[in-house]
Design a protein around this motif. Sequence first.
Motif, mmCIF file in Angstrom:
data_model
loop_
_atom_site.group_PDB
_atom_site.id
_atom_site.type_symbol
_atom_site.label_atom_id
_atom_site.label_comp_id
_atom_site.label_asym_id
_atom_site.label_seq_id
_atom_site.Cartn_x
_atom_site.Cartn_y
_atom_site.Cartn_z
ATOM 1 N N TYR A 30 -27.566 71.864 -17.856
ATOM 2 C CA TYR A 30 -27.970 73.395 -17.142
ATOM 3 C C TYR A 30 -26.358 73.795 -17.207
ATOM 4 O O TYR A 30 -25.992 74.766 -18.554
ATOM 5 C CB TYR A 30 -28.423 74.233 -16.515
ATOM 6 N N THR B 80 -41.475 67.426 -8.531
ATOM 7 C CA THR B 80 -41.180 68.326 -9.290
ATOM 8 C C THR B 80 -39.824 68.900 -9.253
ATOM 9 O O THR B 80 -38.837 68.008 -8.520
ATOM 10 C CB THR B 80 -41.974 69.496 -8.630
ATOM 11 N N GLY B 81 -39.131 69.117 -10.119
ATOM 12 C CA GLY B 81 -37.400 69.111 -9.852
ATOM 13 C C GLY B 81 -36.984 68.001 -10.598
ATOM 14 O O GLY B 81 -35.812 67.415 -10.623
ATOM 15 N N ALA B 82 -37.346 67.115 -11.364
ATOM 16 C CA ALA B 82 -37.521 65.510 -11.528
ATOM 17 C C ALA B 82 -36.388 65.267 -13.127
ATOM 18 O O ALA B 82 -36.074 65.058 -13.078
ATOM 19 C CB ALA B 82 -38.256 64.426 -11.026
ATOM 20 N N GLY B 83 -36.978 66.241 -13.646
ATOM 21 C CA GLY B 83 -36.642 66.719 -15.074
ATOM 22 C C GLY B 83 -37.293 65.516 -16.227
ATOM 23 O O GLY B 83 -36.679 65.930 -17.272
ATOM 24 N N LYS B 84 -38.419 66.556 -16.050
ATOM 25 C CA LYS B 84 -39.526 66.658 -16.736
ATOM 26 C C LYS B 84 -39.557 67.298 -18.250
ATOM 27 O O LYS B 84 -39.215 67.051 -19.416
ATOM 28 C CB LYS B 84 -40.734 66.013 -16.589
ATOM 29 N N SER B 85 -39.202 68.244 -18.009
ATOM 30 C CA SER B 85 -40.034 69.545 -18.814
ATOM 31 C C SER B 85 -38.158 69.397 -19.175
ATOM 32 O O SER B 85 -38.230 70.012 -20.812
ATOM 33 C CB SER B 85 -39.590 71.076 -18.578
ATOM 34 N N THR B 86 -37.371 69.132 -18.668
ATOM 35 C CA THR B 86 -35.815 68.799 -19.443
ATOM 36 C C THR B 86 -35.915 68.236 -20.871
ATOM 37 O O THR B 86 -35.336 68.599 -21.383
ATOM 38 C CB THR B 86 -35.142 68.605 -18.217
ATOM 39 N N THR C 264 -47.564 66.652 -9.433
ATOM 40 C CA THR C 264 -45.835 66.648 -9.537
ATOM 41 C C THR C 264 -45.911 66.199 -7.604
ATOM 42 O O THR C 264 -44.510 66.229 -7.007
ATOM 43 C CB THR C 264 -45.303 67.779 -10.062
ATOM 44 N N HIS D 116 -49.314 67.200 -15.647
ATOM 45 C CA HIS D 116 -49.782 67.263 -13.142
ATOM 46 C C HIS D 116 -50.815 66.267 -12.779
ATOM 47 O O HIS D 116 -50.686 66.441 -11.929
ATOM 48 C CB HIS D 116 -49.803 68.829 -13.350
HETATM 49 P P1 ATP Z 1 -41.852 70.222 -12.486
HETATM 50 O O1 ATP Z 1 -42.366 69.450 -12.502
HETATM 51 O O2 ATP Z 1 -42.545 71.351 -11.525
HETATM 52 O O3 ATP Z 1 -42.485 71.534 -14.041
HETATM 53 P P2 ATP Z 1 -39.415 68.761 -13.907
HETATM 54 O O4 ATP Z 1 -40.028 67.668 -13.885
HETATM 55 O O5 ATP Z 1 -40.273 69.726 -14.977
HETATM 56 O O6 ATP Z 1 -40.405 69.833 -12.371
HETATM 57 P P3 ATP Z 1 -37.057 70.308 -14.839
HETATM 58 O O7 ATP Z 1 -37.904 71.645 -15.496
HETATM 59 O O8 ATP Z 1 -37.414 69.357 -16.096
HETATM 60 O O9 ATP Z 1 -38.099 69.943 -13.867
HETATM 61 O O10 ATP Z 1 -36.037 71.152 -14.096
HETATM 62 C C1 ATP Z 1 -35.084 69.849 -13.661
HETATM 63 C C2 ATP Z 1 -33.760 70.182 -13.418
HETATM 64 O O11 ATP Z 1 -33.008 71.428 -13.362
HETATM 65 C C3 ATP Z 1 -34.347 71.186 -11.549
HETATM 66 O O12 ATP Z 1 -33.648 71.092 -10.638
HETATM 67 C C4 ATP Z 1 -33.659 73.145 -11.879
HETATM 68 O O13 ATP Z 1 -34.021 73.677 -10.190
HETATM 69 C C5 ATP Z 1 -33.172 72.713 -13.102
HETATM 70 N N1 ATP Z 1 -33.102 73.699 -13.940
HETATM 71 C C6 ATP Z 1 -34.605 74.287 -15.150
HETATM 72 N N2 ATP Z 1 -34.385 74.911 -15.949
HETATM 73 C C7 ATP Z 1 -33.180 75.146 -15.538
HETATM 74 C C8 ATP Z 1 -32.189 76.291 -16.020
HETATM 75 N N3 ATP Z 1 -32.884 77.100 -17.246
HETATM 76 N N4 ATP Z 1 -31.307 76.231 -15.355
HETATM 77 C C9 ATP Z 1 -30.569 76.037 -14.484
HETATM 78 N N5 ATP Z 1 -30.927 75.163 -14.224
HETATM 79 C C10 ATP Z 1 -32.615 74.783 -14.284
#
Ligand code: ATP
Length: 646
Positions: free
Chosen positions: A407, A433-439, A642, A591
Motif C-alpha cells: 500500500y 490475520t494481516g497475512a495479505g489474503k484480502s490484498t 485467521t 475465515h
Molecule cells: P484478515 O484476515 O485480518 O482480513 P488479511 O490477510 O486479509 O487479514 P490484508 O487485509 O490483506 O490481510 O492486509 C495485509 C497487510 O496490509 C496488513 O499488514 C494490513 O495492515 C495492511 N493493509 C491492509 N489494508 C491497508 C491499507 N488500505 N493501507 C495500508 N495498509 C493496509
Amino acid sequence: MAWGGGWSGGGAMFGRGGDTAGLPFGGIPTELMDEATKLMASEPAHEPSRLIFTQQPSARERQRLTLTRLVRAYPRYLVLGSVLVIVISLILQSGPLLTEFAIDNGMRIGHHSLRVVMICAVLYLVVGLASALLQRRQIDVTGKLASRVMHDLRIRVFTHFQRLSMDFFTEEKAGVLMSRMTSDIENLQQLIQDGISQFAMQGLTMIVITIVLFATNVTLAAWTVLLVVPLLFVFSIWFHHASEKGYLLSRDRIANVLADLSESLYGIRVVTAHNRQRRNIVNHRHVVGAYRDANLYTGRVHAIYGPATIMIGILGQGLLLGIGGDMVLHHQLSIGKLVAFFLFLNRFFQPIQLLVQQYNALQQGRSSIIRLRELLETPPSVDEVADATTLATIEGRITFEHVSFGYDPARLVLHDVNLEIAPGESVAFVGPTGAGKSTMAKLANRFYDPTSGRVLLDGVDIKTVTLRSLRSQLGVVPQEAFLFAGSIRTNLSFGRSNVTSDEIEEAIDVVGLRELVDRLPQGIDTVVHERGQTLSAGERQLLALARAFLARPRVLILDEATSSLDLRSETVIERALDRLLEGRSAILIAHRLTTAQRADRIVVIDNGGVVEMGTPRELLAANGEYAKMYGAWLESGGRDATRAGR
Ligand code: ATP
C-alpha cells in the motif's frame, strides 16, 4: 377544464371521468380537480436519464476549475447579471442628484417652484421603484446562475468520486470529502449568488460617487477623501485582519466540534458500554467552549468596527458641515450641492463596510475553489490505459505472475506471489490475520495495481482492459455486506439492471432467504434501512450472496465475514455458496475452515507469500502449516481460522 378529456398519463391515477361511484364522498370535488389539473400541467416531464459514465473524463471535465469558467458556462445569465449590476449602481446615485436639483431650483429663496419639487419627487419615486424592480431581477438572475453552476459542480465532483480508486477513499476521511460537497460548494454558491454581485455593485458605487463628488465640488471632495478615506482605510485593514483571525479560529474550532460529535455518535455503543458519558460531555464542553470563545472574539471585532465606522462617518459629516457651510455662506457652494454631498457621503461608507464584511466570504469562496480544484485534479491511482480494450467474456483463469505489492511502495505486503486459478476452480485463501489474503483479492479485481508483476484474466493483463468490462465479469462479496437504503429488490438488482422479479425470487430461494422475505411486510419490496441495520449480520451476508448470484459474474471473490454466525446460518450460507460457486472460478478468503475444506484448492498465505498450496486432503496429509491451523481451529471450537492460525 373539462374533467375527463384533459386527463392523460399521470392523471389516470385519479380514475376516469364517470367512475366516481367507488370514491369516498362520491368523487373528487371539481375545484380540487381543477387545481390538480393545473398542478399536473405544471409538472415538468422527467425524461429517463441518458447519462453515460466513462472512466476517462471528457475534455470538458478535464478543464481546470476556475470561477470564471464555472460562470462562463451560462453566458446569458452572466451578461444579464453584469448589465443589471452596472445599471443599478448608476441609477441608485440619482437620488442625491434629484434632491440637489429640487433644492437649488425649486426651494431656493427667490426661486420657489412647486412644479420642479413635484417633478423631482415623482422622479425620485420612479427611480426608486425602477431600481427595486431591477434589483429583484438581478437577484433572481444571479440566484439562477449560482444554482445552475452549483448543480453542475456537485455532479462533476460526485462523478469524479466514482472514478477515484480505493486508496483515495481509505486515505481521505469521509467527513472531509463530505465537507467538500457541502460547505465548500455552499461557500461558492454564496459567493456567486451574493458575493460577486455585491462586490461589483459596491465597488462601482464607490467609483461613481467619487467621480460625482469631485464633479460637484473639488475642494470639498478633496477634504472628504483626504480625511475620511484614510481613516476608514486604516480601520478597515485592522478589521480585515482581526476578522480573518476570528474566522480561521472559528472554522478550526467548529471542525473540532463536528469531529467530536461524529465520533461520539458513531461510537455511542462503545461509549455507553464503557460508561464514558460523563467524560464525553466534559470533552465536548471543552471543544464547544473553544468554539464559543472564537465566536465571542469575532463578535467583539464586529462590535468595534461597526460603531467606529459610524464615528468616522459623523466626523466626515461634521467636517462637511463646517467647511461646506462656510462655502455656502461665501456663495462658493449651493445648499442643494451641500445636501447632495451629505447624502453621497453616507452612501460612500456603505460600500466600504459591506466590502470589508464580504471579504471573508470572498476568501472562503477562493479557498473552497482551490480545495475543489485539488480534489478534481487528483488522478485515480488505478486508471485505464489510453488504448484500453474491452475484455471479452472470460472463462475465468486467474493468474498472479510475480506479484509484489505494498500500500506504501516502501513497505511490501505481498512478495513475488505466483498463483494460477483454473476456470471453474474455487480456491480458498487461508492464513493468519494481516497475512495479505484480502490484498490478493483486491489486486484480482484491480482495486489496486501490483507494485511489480502482473495479474492476468484468461491470459490478458487486467491493466490493459477497461475497468467496466473487467468488473462486469467479477463479482465481489465483501466482508461487511453493504446494503443501500432502498428495497430488497433494488439492493439485489444492484449488479445488473435488467433483473426480473422471478430471478430475484429464485435468488432468494437459492441463498435460503425465503423465510425472511415471507416474514417481511412487503416481501422483496420491503425497504431495508441504510446499511441494512434492521437485518441481522447473517441476513445481510445472504443478501450480498444473492446480489452476487444475480450479477452472474464469471469470477467470484468472496471475503468471508469474520463475525461468527450461528450453526444454522452457517449451514444456510454454505449451501448458498455451493450454488453460487457452480461453474465459476472463485477466490474465497476463508475465515471458517469449513469453507476452506469445501474449496477445490487451498492456498495458505503468510507474510505476504504463498507458503502452501493443494487440495484440502493433500494439505492435511502433508501435515504442514494448514494441518497445524486445522488442528488449532478444531481445538478452538471451529470459529475464526485467521486467529486459530496464530
Ligand atoms: P484478515 O484476515 O485480518 O482480513 P488479511 O490477510 O486479509 O487479514 P490484508 O487485509 O490483506 O490481510 O492486509 C495485509 C497487510 O496490509 C496488513 O499488514 C494490513 O495492515 C495492511 N493493509 C491492509 N489494508 C491497508 C491499507 N488500505 N493501507 C495500508 N495498509 C493496509
